[in-house]
Every structure is written in C-alpha cells, then in structure tokens.
Scaffold this motif. Sequence first.
Motif, PDB file in Angstrom:
ATOM      1  N   GLU A 196       0.828  -1.207   0.000  1.00 34.38           N
ATOM      2  CA  GLU A 196       0.000   0.000   0.000  1.00 34.38           C
ATOM      3  C   GLU A 196       0.863   1.257   0.000  1.00 34.38           C
ATOM      4  O   GLU A 196       0.586   2.210  -0.730  1.00 34.38           O
ATOM      5  CB  GLU A 196      -0.932   0.004   1.208  1.00 34.38           C
ATOM      6  CG  GLU A 196      -2.034  -1.024   1.111  1.00 34.38           C
ATOM      7  CD  GLU A 196      -2.830  -1.165   2.389  1.00 34.38           C
ATOM      8  OE1 GLU A 196      -2.461  -0.562   3.435  1.00 34.38           O
ATOM      9  OE2 GLU A 196      -3.827  -1.909   2.355  1.00 34.38           O
ATOM     10  N   ARG A 197       1.912   1.262   0.781  1.00 37.51           N
ATOM     11  CA  ARG A 197       2.802   2.435   0.831  1.00 37.51           C
ATOM     12  C   ARG A 197       3.518   2.647  -0.499  1.00 37.51           C
ATOM     13  O   ARG A 197       3.700   3.776  -0.940  1.00 37.51           O
ATOM     14  CB  ARG A 197       3.796   2.310   1.968  1.00 37.51           C
ATOM     15  CG  ARG A 197       3.126   2.494   3.302  1.00 37.51           C
ATOM     16  CD  ARG A 197       4.133   2.505   4.401  1.00 37.51           C
ATOM     17  NE  ARG A 197       3.425   2.629   5.657  1.00 37.51           N
ATOM     18  CZ  ARG A 197       3.775   3.460   6.614  1.00 37.51           C
ATOM     19  NH1 ARG A 197       4.819   4.231   6.461  1.00 37.51           N
ATOM     20  NH2 ARG A 197       3.088   3.519   7.727  1.00 37.51           N
ATOM     21  N   ILE A 198       3.916   1.559  -1.132  1.00 36.29           N
ATOM     22  CA  ILE A 198       4.567   1.672  -2.440  1.00 36.29           C
ATOM     23  C   ILE A 198       3.589   2.236  -3.461  1.00 36.29           C
ATOM     24  O   ILE A 198       3.943   3.123  -4.244  1.00 36.29           O
ATOM     25  CB  ILE A 198       5.120   0.298  -2.883  1.00 36.29           C
ATOM     26  CG1 ILE A 198       6.338  -0.057  -2.038  1.00 36.29           C
ATOM     27  CG2 ILE A 198       5.462   0.286  -4.373  1.00 36.29           C
ATOM     28  CD1 ILE A 198       6.819  -1.473  -2.212  1.00 36.29           C
ATOM     29  N   ALA A 206       1.778   6.730  -6.741  1.00 29.71           N
ATOM     30  CA  ALA A 206       0.698   7.626  -7.164  1.00 29.71           C
ATOM     31  C   ALA A 206       1.079   9.082  -6.904  1.00 29.71           C
ATOM     32  O   ALA A 206       0.880   9.947  -7.769  1.00 29.71           O
ATOM     33  CB  ALA A 206      -0.596   7.271  -6.447  1.00 29.71           C
ATOM     34  N   TYR A 207       1.629   9.353  -5.748  1.00 30.02           N
ATOM     35  CA  TYR A 207       2.037  10.707  -5.382  1.00 30.02           C
ATOM     36  C   TYR A 207       3.071  11.262  -6.362  1.00 30.02           C
ATOM     37  O   TYR A 207       3.050  12.447  -6.700  1.00 30.02           O
ATOM     38  CB  TYR A 207       2.587  10.720  -3.949  1.00 30.02           C
ATOM     39  CG  TYR A 207       3.037  12.073  -3.481  1.00 30.02           C
ATOM     40  CD1 TYR A 207       2.110  13.001  -3.018  1.00 30.02           C
ATOM     41  CD2 TYR A 207       4.381  12.423  -3.491  1.00 30.02           C
ATOM     42  CE1 TYR A 207       2.512  14.252  -2.582  1.00 30.02           C
ATOM     43  CE2 TYR A 207       4.797  13.671  -3.067  1.00 30.02           C
ATOM     44  CZ  TYR A 207       3.855  14.589  -2.612  1.00 30.02           C
ATOM     45  OH  TYR A 207       4.266  15.831  -2.183  1.00 30.02           O
ATOM     46  N   ASN A 208       3.970  10.396  -6.820  1.00 30.09           N
ATOM     47  CA  ASN A 208       5.050  10.813  -7.719  1.00 30.09           C
ATOM     48  C   ASN A 208       4.758  10.513  -9.188  1.00 30.09           C
ATOM     49  O   ASN A 208       5.650  10.642 -10.029  1.00 30.09           O
ATOM     50  CB  ASN A 208       6.362  10.139  -7.307  1.00 30.09           C
ATOM     51  CG  ASN A 208       6.894  10.708  -6.019  1.00 30.09           C
ATOM     52  OD1 ASN A 208       7.346  11.841  -5.980  1.00 30.09           O
ATOM     53  ND2 ASN A 208       6.811   9.938  -4.951  1.00 30.09           N
ATOM     54  N   HIS A 209       3.534  10.117  -9.483  1.00 29.23           N
ATOM     55  CA  HIS A 209       3.105   9.819 -10.859  1.00 29.23           C
ATOM     56  C   HIS A 209       4.013   8.776 -11.518  1.00 29.23           C
ATOM     57  O   HIS A 209       4.442   8.947 -12.660  1.00 29.23           O
ATOM     58  CB  HIS A 209       3.042  11.090 -11.706  1.00 29.23           C
ATOM     59  CG  HIS A 209       2.251  12.176 -11.065  1.00 29.23           C
ATOM     60  ND1 HIS A 209       0.875  12.141 -10.977  1.00 29.23           N
ATOM     61  CD2 HIS A 209       2.643  13.316 -10.447  1.00 29.23           C
ATOM     62  CE1 HIS A 209       0.455  13.220 -10.344  1.00 29.23           C
ATOM     63  NE2 HIS A 209       1.506  13.949 -10.005  1.00 29.23           N
ATOM     64  N   LEU A 210       4.300   7.707 -10.784  1.00 29.59           N
ATOM     65  CA  LEU A 210       5.152   6.635 -11.284  1.00 29.59           C
ATOM     66  C   LEU A 210       4.299   5.461 -11.754  1.00 29.59           C
ATOM     67  O   LEU A 210       3.273   5.153 -11.147  1.00 29.59           O
ATOM     68  CB  LEU A 210       6.118   6.159 -10.195  1.00 29.59           C
ATOM     69  CG  LEU A 210       7.046   7.224  -9.624  1.00 29.59           C
ATOM     70  CD1 LEU A 210       7.821   6.663  -8.442  1.00 29.59           C
ATOM     71  CD2 LEU A 210       7.988   7.739 -10.693  1.00 29.59           C
ATOM     72  N   ASP A 211       4.737   4.822 -12.797  1.00 30.06           N
ATOM     73  CA  ASP A 211       4.042   3.665 -13.355  1.00 30.06           C
ATOM     74  C   ASP A 211       4.641   2.396 -12.760  1.00 30.06           C
ATOM     75  O   ASP A 211       5.753   2.004 -13.115  1.00 30.06           O
ATOM     76  CB  ASP A 211       4.193   3.665 -14.875  1.00 30.06           C
ATOM     77  CG  ASP A 211       3.571   2.469 -15.547  1.00 30.06           C
ATOM     78  OD1 ASP A 211       2.842   1.689 -14.885  1.00 30.06           O
ATOM     79  OD2 ASP A 211       3.813   2.297 -16.757  1.00 30.06           O
TER      80      ASP A 211
END
Length: 72
Positions: free
Chosen positions: A14-16, A21-26
């Motif tokens: 969940e933290r990952i 999501a916060y850093n807009h990472l795929d």
Amino acid sequence: RPLGPICIGVEKAERIRDLAAYNHLDLTAGYAYTAHHADLPMLTSVGHPQVVNPSKRLEKTALERGWPVHRF
C-alpha cells in the motif's frame, strides 16, 4: 534512519502504491526485490518482481508465476 514505521506485507504494498501515485510513477515499469513470502503483495504490485535468495515458500510461488529467481 527510517522516516516512519517499518512495514511488511500488505502495508508495504500500500505504501509503495501511495508513493508511486504521489510521484506519478508507473508501477508496471517498476521492480521489487525480496527474499521472503511476506512481501508477496509488494511483488504483485510491480511489473518486474524479482526474487533474491528466496525462502522455500516464495521460491515455489515465483516458479509458479514465472518470476526470476536470483541466487547469490
């Protein structure tokens, strides 16, 4: 030093996902490395799960799913 509590299992996944999501990472392009079956939720959260010196239980799961298993 850790910035917060150490987490395992579902909480780690969940933290990952939150951090991605916060850093807009795929995460489908992401890698995760672990040796223990408790991190299975984390491995299933990324596109490139990597199993390193695994526990027997995790090795069985990795082989069933076709994930790479690394031994050092």
